[in-house]
Scaffold this motif. Structure first.
Motif, PDB file in Angstrom:
ATOM      1  N   ASP A  50      35.801  53.466  41.509  1.00  0.00           N
ATOM      2  CA  ASP A  50      37.029  54.131  41.955  1.00  0.00           C
ATOM      3  C   ASP A  50      37.678  53.407  43.124  1.00  0.00           C
ATOM      4  O   ASP A  50      38.904  53.366  43.243  1.00  0.00           O
ATOM      5  CB  ASP A  50      36.723  55.578  42.343  1.00  0.00           C
ATOM      6  N   GLN A  51      36.867  52.808  43.993  1.00  0.00           N
ATOM      7  CA  GLN A  51      37.410  52.069  45.129  1.00  0.00           C
ATOM      8  C   GLN A  51      38.100  50.774  44.701  1.00  0.00           C
ATOM      9  O   GLN A  51      38.968  50.274  45.415  1.00  0.00           O
ATOM     10  CB  GLN A  51      36.297  51.745  46.125  1.00  0.00           C
ATOM     11  N   LEU A  52      37.723  50.248  43.554  1.00  0.00           N
ATOM     12  CA  LEU A  52      38.290  48.985  43.073  1.00  0.00           C
ATOM     13  C   LEU A  52      39.517  49.171  42.197  1.00  0.00           C
ATOM     14  O   LEU A  52      40.247  48.213  41.955  1.00  0.00           O
ATOM     15  CB  LEU A  52      37.234  48.215  42.278  1.00  0.00           C
ATOM     16  N   LEU A  53      39.728  50.392  41.739  1.00  0.00           N
ATOM     17  CA  LEU A  53      40.720  50.603  40.690  1.00  0.00           C
ATOM     18  C   LEU A  53      42.136  50.266  41.151  1.00  0.00           C
ATOM     19  O   LEU A  53      42.913  49.655  40.404  1.00  0.00           O
ATOM     20  CB  LEU A  53      40.640  52.048  40.193  1.00  0.00           C
ATOM     21  N   GLU A  54      42.502  50.638  42.354  1.00  0.00           N
ATOM     22  CA  GLU A  54      43.863  50.360  42.844  1.00  0.00           C
ATOM     23  C   GLU A  54      44.143  48.863  42.894  1.00  0.00           C
ATOM     24  O   GLU A  54      45.185  48.392  42.402  1.00  0.00           O
ATOM     25  CB  GLU A  54      44.048  50.968  44.231  1.00  0.00           C
ATOM     26  N   CYS A  55      43.223  48.109  43.472  1.00  0.00           N
ATOM     27  CA  CYS A  55      43.385  46.655  43.546  1.00  0.00           C
ATOM     28  C   CYS A  55      43.328  46.034  42.150  1.00  0.00           C
ATOM     29  O   CYS A  55      44.073  45.092  41.850  1.00  0.00           O
ATOM     30  CB  CYS A  55      42.302  46.066  44.444  1.00  0.00           C
ATOM     31  N   SER A  56      42.477  46.567  41.300  1.00  0.00           N
ATOM     32  CA  SER A  56      42.328  46.010  39.960  1.00  0.00           C
ATOM     33  C   SER A  56      43.594  46.180  39.136  1.00  0.00           C
ATOM     34  O   SER A  56      43.938  45.303  38.331  1.00  0.00           O
ATOM     35  CB  SER A  56      41.139  46.684  39.265  1.00  0.00           C
ATOM     36  N   ARG A  57      44.304  47.271  39.310  1.00  0.00           N
ATOM     37  CA  ARG A  57      45.549  47.480  38.569  1.00  0.00           C
ATOM     38  C   ARG A  57      46.582  46.420  38.914  1.00  0.00           C
ATOM     39  O   ARG A  57      47.305  45.921  38.046  1.00  0.00           O
ATOM     40  CB  ARG A  57      46.097  48.863  38.881  1.00  0.00           C
ATOM     41  N   LEU A  58      46.657  46.057  40.203  1.00  0.00           N
ATOM     42  CA  LEU A  58      47.583  44.998  40.601  1.00  0.00           C
ATOM     43  C   LEU A  58      47.189  43.667  39.959  1.00  0.00           C
ATOM     44  O   LEU A  58      48.042  42.897  39.520  1.00  0.00           O
ATOM     45  CB  LEU A  58      47.593  44.863  42.119  1.00  0.00           C
ATOM     46  N   MET A  59      45.889  43.419  39.889  1.00  0.00           N
ATOM     47  CA  MET A  59      45.418  42.176  39.283  1.00  0.00           C
ATOM     48  C   MET A  59      45.736  42.120  37.794  1.00  0.00           C
ATOM     49  O   MET A  59      46.075  41.052  37.258  1.00  0.00           O
ATOM     50  CB  MET A  59      43.907  42.028  39.508  1.00  0.00           C
ATOM     51  N   VAL A  60      45.609  43.259  37.123  1.00  0.00           N
ATOM     52  CA  VAL A  60      45.954  43.307  35.702  1.00  0.00           C
ATOM     53  C   VAL A  60      47.428  42.980  35.507  1.00  0.00           C
ATOM     54  O   VAL A  60      47.814  42.248  34.577  1.00  0.00           O
ATOM     55  CB  VAL A  60      45.619  44.691  35.118  1.00  0.00           C
ATOM     56  N   ASP A  61      48.273  43.474  36.385  1.00  0.00           N
ATOM     57  CA  ASP A  61      49.695  43.193  36.296  1.00  0.00           C
ATOM     58  C   ASP A  61      49.982  41.710  36.532  1.00  0.00           C
ATOM     59  O   ASP A  61      50.803  41.101  35.828  1.00  0.00           O
ATOM     60  CB  ASP A  61      50.455  44.047  37.313  1.00  0.00           C
ATOM     61  N   PHE A  62      49.293  41.097  37.505  1.00  0.00           N
ATOM     62  CA  PHE A  62      49.455  39.660  37.739  1.00  0.00           C
ATOM     63  C   PHE A  62      48.991  38.858  36.527  1.00  0.00           C
ATOM     64  O   PHE A  62      49.639  37.869  36.136  1.00  0.00           O
ATOM     65  CB  PHE A  62      48.651  39.221  38.974  1.00  0.00           C
ATOM     66  N   HIS A  63      47.881  39.269  35.950  1.00  0.00           N
ATOM     67  CA  HIS A  63      47.356  38.590  34.774  1.00  0.00           C
ATOM     68  C   HIS A  63      48.344  38.672  33.610  1.00  0.00           C
ATOM     69  O   HIS A  63      48.569  37.691  32.897  1.00  0.00           O
ATOM     70  CB  HIS A  63      46.007  39.222  34.382  1.00  0.00           C
ATOM     71  N   HIS A  64      48.934  39.833  33.440  1.00  0.00           N
ATOM     72  CA  HIS A  64      49.857  40.044  32.329  1.00  0.00           C
ATOM     73  C   HIS A  64      51.119  39.188  32.460  1.00  0.00           C
ATOM     74  O   HIS A  64      51.678  38.720  31.463  1.00  0.00           O
ATOM     75  CB  HIS A  64      50.223  41.524  32.259  1.00  0.00           C
ATOM     76  N   LYS A  65      51.564  38.936  33.699  1.00  0.00           N
ATOM     77  CA  LYS A  65      52.799  38.201  33.938  1.00  0.00           C
ATOM     78  C   LYS A  65      52.566  36.757  34.377  1.00  0.00           C
ATOM     79  O   LYS A  65      53.518  36.077  34.785  1.00  0.00           O
ATOM     80  CB  LYS A  65      53.624  38.906  35.020  1.00  0.00           C
ATOM     81  N   ALA A  66      51.338  36.271  34.309  1.00  0.00           N
ATOM     82  CA  ALA A  66      51.012  34.952  34.854  1.00  0.00           C
ATOM     83  C   ALA A  66      51.717  33.813  34.127  1.00  0.00           C
ATOM     84  O   ALA A  66      52.036  32.783  34.744  1.00  0.00           O
ATOM     85  CB  ALA A  66      49.500  34.727  34.799  1.00  0.00           C
ATOM     86  N   GLY A  67      51.968  33.974  32.846  1.00  0.00           N
ATOM     87  CA  GLY A  67      52.551  32.876  32.081  1.00  0.00           C
ATOM     88  C   GLY A  67      54.059  32.861  32.062  1.00  0.00           C
ATOM     89  O   GLY A  67      54.658  31.963  31.449  1.00  0.00           O
ATOM     90  N   VAL A  68      54.690  33.806  32.717  1.00  0.00           N
ATOM     91  CA  VAL A  68      56.156  33.880  32.729  1.00  0.00           C
ATOM     92  C   VAL A  68      56.660  33.675  34.150  1.00  0.00           C
ATOM     93  O   VAL A  68      55.916  33.808  35.114  1.00  0.00           O
ATOM     94  CB  VAL A  68      56.630  35.237  32.164  1.00  0.00           C
ATOM     95  N   GLY A  69      57.918  33.339  34.259  1.00  0.00           N
ATOM     96  CA  GLY A  69      58.501  33.110  35.573  1.00  0.00           C
ATOM     97  C   GLY A  69      58.376  31.670  36.013  1.00  0.00           C
ATOM     98  O   GLY A  69      58.008  30.773  35.237  1.00  0.00           O
ATOM     99  N   LYS A  70      58.670  31.419  37.275  1.00  0.00           N
ATOM    100  CA  LYS A  70      58.663  30.061  37.801  1.00  0.00           C
ATOM    101  C   LYS A  70      57.319  29.660  38.403  1.00  0.00           C
ATOM    102  O   LYS A  70      56.971  28.481  38.412  1.00  0.00           O
ATOM    103  CB  LYS A  70      59.755  29.917  38.873  1.00  0.00           C
ATOM    104  N   LEU A  71      56.559  30.629  38.935  1.00  0.00           N
ATOM    105  CA  LEU A  71      55.295  30.317  39.591  1.00  0.00           C
ATOM    106  C   LEU A  71      54.156  30.426  38.581  1.00  0.00           C
ATOM    107  O   LEU A  71      53.474  31.450  38.480  1.00  0.00           O
ATOM    108  CB  LEU A  71      55.071  31.262  40.773  1.00  0.00           C
ATOM    109  N   THR A  72      53.968  29.373  37.838  1.00  0.00           N
ATOM    110  CA  THR A  72      52.951  29.371  36.777  1.00  0.00           C
ATOM    111  C   THR A  72      51.862  28.328  37.004  1.00  0.00           C
ATOM    112  O   THR A  72      51.175  27.922  36.066  1.00  0.00           O
ATOM    113  CB  THR A  72      53.624  29.105  35.416  1.00  0.00           C
TER     114      THR A  72
END
Length: 430
Positions: free
Chosen positions: A380-402
């Motif tokens: 439960d303590q990791l879940l908040e940070c982990s959600r942000l990481m999942v979002d970064f992972h999902h968008k890692a291949g798009v945009g300019k910073l790849t």
């Protein structure tokens, strides 16, 4: 039957022993609870272990074990003046748990006896208490309690350092103390997550561009992982203390990497190479001057607890393979680019990256007791940070910073960037 005075523990004299002449009556047969040797049924002469006659082996002792549970029960109930009776109780009350009875003693083995005496002929008088029903029930209940305690075995935490006992580089004797120190000092290595508004000429996006570019430089120079994490830490700590104009931001970045290389690498890149990757935007003198400014601002403190040191320990606790390791580092390097991740401690970032990678590879939430013990973070303590990481992972291949996505899309890094993100964590409840 008349009582034998020498046998004070209360046995009756057998009928066959009435006319023994000068023969000495049986005394202590060493069956008292707590005696140095096992309980003895009878001392015989001229018998071997198999019951045959042997003049060269004049002494044979039939040993009968005293069960631990019953001995403890008798000892707790016996009085000081009844030690002999309790011992005899122990001897005869557990015949069902003893070895086969000792062979009978014939007249040939007793030189002073005219008639044969069998061990089975011995009987107890009414003065000797036999096991009562209550005592038997207590013994049975005690055995049941022992079985129940054995069944309720708590999950044991494996020793993750057991395989490295012979590895001096693993410093097994000190590893727990080392990470206890890291946890105490990681607060000092953290950077205020609100330092950017104090910069008048740079912003979060510029910082992200710089870190993304340095990740590519780090990859091309084939530097150690420790160097990359220390580089990002030096940049943030310096920017939190000094205002920097936009045109000097890249100089801060390459100088921070130069300092990190001096601290971590065996072979340090030369200054000319760093000037070259900056497209000669700066001179050697400017880089060395920036080095002096940074090192004095940070007061020469290069020994900080970055997420990397925790990653190594936590991956060991997770019993990781190469696939999990690469995916975990892919996720944690995505966090280096993001300014908002500065609000999390390095140990929390490392634990959350491994948790997110495990969930991504397995397809469900997975966090073991061993991981929780060594990271000190629950799921439960990791879940908040982990959600942000999942979002970064999902968008890692798009945009300019790849830069991170391209790095981990190569075979050298196991194409870890192509793993499916754990999107189900976005909807997981705390």
């Amino acid at each position: 039957m008349e009582r034998v005075d020498e046998n004070s523990w209360g046995t009756m004299k057998p009928a066959t022993f009435r006319d023994m002449g000068d023969r000495r009556a049986l005394r202590d047969i060493r069956n008292l609870v707590g005696a140095p040797s096992y309980a003895c049924a009878v001392k015989k002469t001229g018998l071997t272990d198999n019951g045959s006659s042997d003049d060269k082996n004049p002494t044979f002792v039939a040993r009968l074990p005293v069960t631990r549970n019953f001995a403890a029960t008798v000892a707790s109930k016996s009085q000081p003046d009844q030690q002999g009776s309790s011992a005899q109780h122990d001897r005869f009350g557990n015949e069902s748990h003893c070895k086969p009875p000792a062979p009978s003693m014939s007249s040939s083995s007793c030189p002073d006896s005219s008639s044969a005496v069998d061990v089975d002929d011995y009987s107890l008088s009414n003065d000797i208490a036999s096991p009562m029903v209550e005592e038997k029930e207590e013994m049975d209940n005690s055995n049941l309690r022992e079985v129940e305690m054995e069944d309720l075995v708590i999950e044991t935490i494996p020793d993750i350092d057991g395989c490295d006992l012979d590895n001096p580089l693993a410093v097994v004797e000190y590893v727990e103390d080392i990470y206890t120190f890291y946890r105490k000092t990681e607060v000092t290595s953290c950077v205020r997550p609100d330092y950017m508004p104090h910069q008048f000429d740079i912003n979060e996006k510029m910082r992200a561009i710089l870190i993304d570019w340095l990740i590519e430089v780090h990859y091309k120079f084939e530097l150690m992982d420790e160097t990359l994490f220390l580089t990002a830490n030096i940049i943030d700590r310096f920017l939190a203390s000094q205002t920097v104009v936009r045109k000097k931001l890249q100089l801060v970045g390459v100088t921070a990497m130069f300092l990190a290389c001096k601290y971590e690498e065996v072979s340090v890149p030369v200054v000319e190479d760093l000037i070259l990757i900056c497209d000669r935007a700066y001179t050697k003198e400017e880089l060395l001057e920036m080095e002096r400014l940074i090192i004095n601002t940070l007061q020469f403190n290069m020994s900080v607890a970055t997420p990397y040191v925790f990653m190594r320990r936590f991956l060991k606790a997770a019993d990781s393979d190469k696939k999990l390791e690469l995916l975990s580092f892919f996720i944690i390097e995505l966090c280096l680019v993001e300014y908002k991740m500065l609000e999390f401690r390095p140990s929390l970032l490392a634990a959350a990256a491994i948790y997110t990678a495990q969930c991504s590879l397995r397809g469900f939430r997975y966090w073991t007791k061993t991981c929780e013990l060594h990271t000190t973070y629950s799921e439960d303590q990791l879940l908040e940070c982990s959600r942000l990481m999942v979002d970064f992972h999902h968008k890692a291949g798009v945009g300019k910073l790849t830069g991170v996505h391209r790095k981990y899309s190569t075979f050298k890094y196991g194409c870890a960037a192509k793993a499916e993100p754990a999107l189900f964590l976005l909807n997981a409840s705390l």
